[in-house]
Design a protein around this motif. Structure first.
Motif: not given
Length: 254
Positions: A140-145, A160-164, A227-233, A247-254
């Motif tokens: 899962y991706v925690d949107f609260a973070k 738009v660019e989103i960092k998750l 999970a990354e690919e599905n959330t991006r789509k 739309v650009t979706v990137t992920y921060t380092a865990p």
């Protein structure tokens, strides 16, 4: 001396003594109609047949009424009963979730655990369990973070660019309906211990090993990448429906 004609006549000494004609009249009456004679032997048999017939008719009537559903179902007086004396559930906490479950993996693992003692024969002291565990785990991706400024919109409003935060793995959920003990070997001392007291939680270690192995398998399965690919789509489809062309979706380092 009495005369022959007076032989059957009543005498003064015995006035009620029956005469010869009265004796012959009595002999002509059937035995079963004489006063004080016992009742015919067929009477009790006929009465018993009537009672049995009435009982059988009552049973047939009850079965027919039961078939129509007018009476409650007959219950077996020796039927097995189960009594639930469990306490009502206690609500301990409520937590708001902001997780987007993007992928889920189902796993199966075979755990083979043996406990024995050195220099002790296995038939005396030995405990071996072969357990087949089935479980699932979510990514899962925690949107609260999502941090402040994680969403950046271009000046023209077309991109738009989103960092998750990076996707995470949830806790392993061991499905006990699909998990089972395939084989078990126990020594004589182990069996005697079970008879005396036993350990109701002795299988807990086996369950924990199964969960740990499923978690390790999920890490190596590429579940977080899915999970990354599905959330991006999902986000790309949602934001494009709102009018954004890029739309650009990137992920921060865990």
């Amino acid at each position: 001396m009495a005369r022959d004609g007076d032989i059957n006549e009543p005498t003064r000494e015995f006035p009620e003594y029956p005469t010869g004609e009265s004796l012959r009249a009595r002999s002509d009456v059937p035995d079963d109609t004489r006063p004080g004679a016992p009742a015919p032997s067929g009477g009790p048999v006929r009465g018993l047949l009537w009672v049995l017939g009435a009982a059988a008719l009552a049973v047939v009537v009850l079965l027919g009424v039961q078939a129509t559903g007018l009476l409650p179902e007959f219950r077996n007086p020796f039927a097995k009963e189960q009594t639930d004396r469990s306490q009502p559930p206690l609500l301990k906490s409520i937590r708001d979730l902001s997780r987007y479950v993007a992928a889920e993996g189902n796993f199966q693992v075979v755990v083979d655990v043996q406990k024995d003692r050195r220099n002790v024969p296995d038939f005396l002291l030995n405990e071996r369990t072969l357990f087949v565990g089935a479980g699932r785990i979510e990514a899962y991706v925690d949107f609260a973070k999502i941090a402040d400024g994680a969403v950046v919109v271009s000046d023209d409003g077309k991109s738009v660019e989103i960092k998750l935060p990076a996707p995470q793995l949830g806790e392993t959920d061991l499905d006990m309906d699909k998990s089972y003990v395939f084989a078990e070997q126990r020594g004589l001392i182990n069996r005697l211990n079970d008879l005396v007291g036993g350990d109701p939680n002795r299988q807990q270690q086996v369950y924990q090993l199964a969960e740990d192995r499923i978690t390790a398998a999920a890490r190596d399965s590429g579940l977080t990448a899915r999970a990354e690919e599905n959330t991006r789509k999902m986000l790309e489809g949602l934001l494009r429906s709102l009018g954004y062309q890029k739309v650009t979706v990137t992920y921060t380092a865990p």
